[in-house]
Write an enzyme that holds these catalytic residues in place. Structure first.
Site, PDB file in Angstrom:
ATOM      1  N   GLU A 102       0.838  -1.200   0.000  1.00 15.05           N
ATOM      2  CA  GLU A 102       0.000   0.000   0.000  1.00 15.05           C
ATOM      3  C   GLU A 102       0.871   1.247   0.000  1.00 15.05           C
ATOM      4  O   GLU A 102       1.992   1.234   0.506  1.00 15.05           O
ATOM      5  CB  GLU A 102      -0.879   0.016   1.262  1.00 15.05           C
ATOM      6  CG  GLU A 102      -2.325  -0.374   1.019  1.00 15.05           C
ATOM      7  CD  GLU A 102      -3.126   0.698   0.277  1.00 15.05           C
ATOM      8  OE1 GLU A 102      -2.559   1.451  -0.530  1.00 15.05           O
ATOM      9  OE2 GLU A 102      -4.333   0.758   0.527  1.00 15.05           O
ATOM     10  N   ASP A 103       0.344   2.316  -0.555  1.00 19.05           N
ATOM     11  CA  ASP A 103       1.098   3.574  -0.530  1.00 19.05           C
ATOM     12  C   ASP A 103       0.956   4.285   0.813  1.00 19.05           C
ATOM     13  O   ASP A 103       1.925   4.838   1.329  1.00 19.05           O
ATOM     14  CB  ASP A 103       0.683   4.495  -1.681  1.00 19.05           C
ATOM     15  CG  ASP A 103      -0.807   4.771  -1.706  1.00 19.05           C
ATOM     16  OD1 ASP A 103      -1.582   4.003  -1.082  1.00 19.05           O
ATOM     17  OD2 ASP A 103      -1.221   5.743  -2.353  1.00 19.05           O
ATOM     18  N   ILE A 104      -0.253   4.267   1.369  1.00 17.79           N
ATOM     19  CA  ILE A 104      -0.434   5.045   2.613  1.00 17.79           C
ATOM     20  C   ILE A 104      -1.513   4.428   3.499  1.00 17.79           C
ATOM     21  O   ILE A 104      -2.505   3.884   3.004  1.00 17.79           O
ATOM     22  CB  ILE A 104      -0.794   6.523   2.280  1.00 17.79           C
ATOM     23  CG1 ILE A 104      -0.789   7.385   3.549  1.00 17.79           C
ATOM     24  CG2 ILE A 104      -2.105   6.635   1.535  1.00 17.79           C
ATOM     25  CD1 ILE A 104      -0.777   8.890   3.268  1.00 17.79           C
ATOM     26  N   ASP A 106      -3.906   5.919   6.267  1.00 20.47           N
ATOM     27  CA  ASP A 106      -4.382   7.195   6.818  1.00 20.47           C
ATOM     28  C   ASP A 106      -5.263   6.881   8.026  1.00 20.47           C
ATOM     29  O   ASP A 106      -4.792   6.852   9.166  1.00 20.47           O
ATOM     30  CB  ASP A 106      -5.123   7.929   5.703  1.00 20.47           C
ATOM     31  CG  ASP A 106      -5.547   9.331   6.085  1.00 20.47           C
ATOM     32  OD1 ASP A 106      -5.435   9.685   7.269  1.00 20.47           O
ATOM     33  OD2 ASP A 106      -6.011  10.087   5.216  1.00 20.47           O
ATOM     34  N   LYS A 134       0.379   7.732   8.428  1.00 22.06           N
ATOM     35  CA  LYS A 134       0.208   9.015   9.107  1.00 22.06           C
ATOM     36  C   LYS A 134       0.276   8.850  10.617  1.00 22.06           C
ATOM     37  O   LYS A 134      -0.189   7.848  11.169  1.00 22.06           O
ATOM     38  CB  LYS A 134      -1.120   9.642   8.708  1.00 22.06           C
ATOM     39  CG  LYS A 134      -1.080  10.212   7.302  1.00 22.06           C
ATOM     40  CD  LYS A 134      -2.210  11.159   7.086  1.00 22.06           C
ATOM     41  CE  LYS A 134      -2.160  11.735   5.693  1.00 22.06           C
ATOM     42  NZ  LYS A 134      -3.403  12.444   5.355  1.00 22.06           N
TER      43      LYS A 134
HETATM   44  C1  PRP Z   1      -5.813   5.901  -0.584  1.00 22.54           C
HETATM   45  C2  PRP Z   1      -4.583   5.044  -0.378  1.00 22.54           C
HETATM   46  C3  PRP Z   1      -5.069   3.933   0.503  1.00 22.54           C
HETATM   47  C4  PRP Z   1      -6.188   4.590   1.301  1.00 22.54           C
HETATM   48  C5  PRP Z   1      -5.706   4.875   2.683  1.00 22.54           C
HETATM   49  O1  PRP Z   1      -6.547   5.376  -1.622  1.00 22.54           O
HETATM   50  O2  PRP Z   1      -4.063   4.589  -1.595  1.00 22.54           O
HETATM   51  O3  PRP Z   1      -5.587   2.862  -0.265  1.00 22.54           O
HETATM   52  O4  PRP Z   1      -6.501   5.810   0.644  1.00 22.54           O
HETATM   53  O5  PRP Z   1      -6.699   5.536   3.423  1.00 22.54           O
HETATM   54  P1  PRP Z   1      -7.309   4.954   4.759  1.00 22.54           P
HETATM   55  O6  PRP Z   1      -6.179   4.439   5.591  1.00 22.54           O
HETATM   56  O7  PRP Z   1      -7.969   6.166   5.389  1.00 22.54           O
HETATM   57  O8  PRP Z   1      -8.292   3.897   4.394  1.00 22.54           O
HETATM   58  P2  PRP Z   1      -7.640   6.205  -2.436  1.00 22.54           P
HETATM   59  O9  PRP Z   1      -9.006   5.752  -2.039  1.00 22.54           O
HETATM   60  O10 PRP Z   1      -7.363   7.684  -2.311  1.00 22.54           O
HETATM   61  O11 PRP Z   1      -7.416   5.724  -3.911  1.00 22.54           O
HETATM   62  P3  PRP Z   1      -6.125   5.771  -4.855  1.00 22.54           P
HETATM   63  O12 PRP Z   1      -5.118   4.781  -4.292  1.00 22.54           O
HETATM   64  O13 PRP Z   1      -6.655   5.345  -6.171  1.00 22.54           O
HETATM   65  O14 PRP Z   1      -5.584   7.167  -4.838  1.00 22.54           O
END
Ligand code: PRP
Length: 182
Positions: A102-104, A106, A134
């Site tokens: 995963e990238d992030i 949150d 985060k």
């Molecule tokens: C982002 C990110 C994670 C998720 C994290 O995806 O890539 O999958 O949010 O957020 P959380 O911990 O609050 O659940 P996003 O829905 O923005 O889609 P994307 O990867 O296509 O940008």
């Protein structure tokens, strides 16, 4: 096309720091999974595609790459909605060694959902590799390999977006507040 760099408040993680950490993570993963056969890397679209591309090319163990795409209902700058699968894996993962990329993280809701869903498919093992997390209250999710802990601000670059923009910036940076909360 306007220059996306004008919307950046500050760089949080530089390209050099990313490169070094991704190399370290790949070395650690290669050690941990040595001799275990193919590792099944699952990248979560869209945000993980750049991290996954760099990480996978540095791995020194055999591995297979697959992707899932998810959608969060009602996600905004301040909240995350319920998660659902838009695109699933091509193959069953039963008895395979799985590494979710995963990238992030949150709120942690996405990773918590994914972890539970994939655990239900009875893999041989399931671990998680996250580029950045985060510093805030989050759903309890296990992160086995973590790149960086970052401040609780809106970040873009290296796969991370705002409204599908800024993903190809070479660093992780804070977006100016007036862009996402005008
Ligand atoms: C982002 C990110 C994670 C998720 C994290 O995806 O890539 O999958 O949010 O957020 P959380 O911990 O609050 O659940 P996003 O829905 O923005 O889609 P994307 O990867 O296509 O940008």
């Amino acid at each position: 096309m306007t220059d996306p760099r004008k919307d950046i408040a500050r760089i949080i993680v530089s390209p050099e720091q990313i490169e070094q950490r991704v190399t370290e993570l790949a070395a650690q993963i290669s050690r941990d999974y040595a001799g275990q056969g193919d590792l099944y890397l699952i990248g979560i679209l869209k945000g993980a595609f750049i991290f996954l591309a760099d990480l996978s090319r540095r791995l020194e163990i055999p591995h297979i790459v697959d992707f899932m795409a998810l959608s969060s209902y009602g996600k905004s700058a301040t909240s995350t909605g319920a998660v659902r699968i838009l695109m699933d894996l091509r193959e069953p993962i039963e008895d395979r060694h799985i590494l979710l990329v995963e990238d992030i993280v949150d709120t942690g809701q996405t990773l918590a959902y994914l972890y539970k869903t994939l655990q239900g498919r009875r893999p041989a093992s399931l671990k998680t590799c996250v580029l950045c997390k985060k510093a805030r209250d989050q759903a309890p999710v296990p992160i086995d390999y973590l790149g960086f802990t970052i401040p609780d601000v809106w970040v873009v670059g290296y796969g991370l977006d705002f409204a599908d923009r800024y993903r190809t910036l070479p660093y992780i940076a804070e977006l100016k507040r007036e862009i996402y909360a005008p």
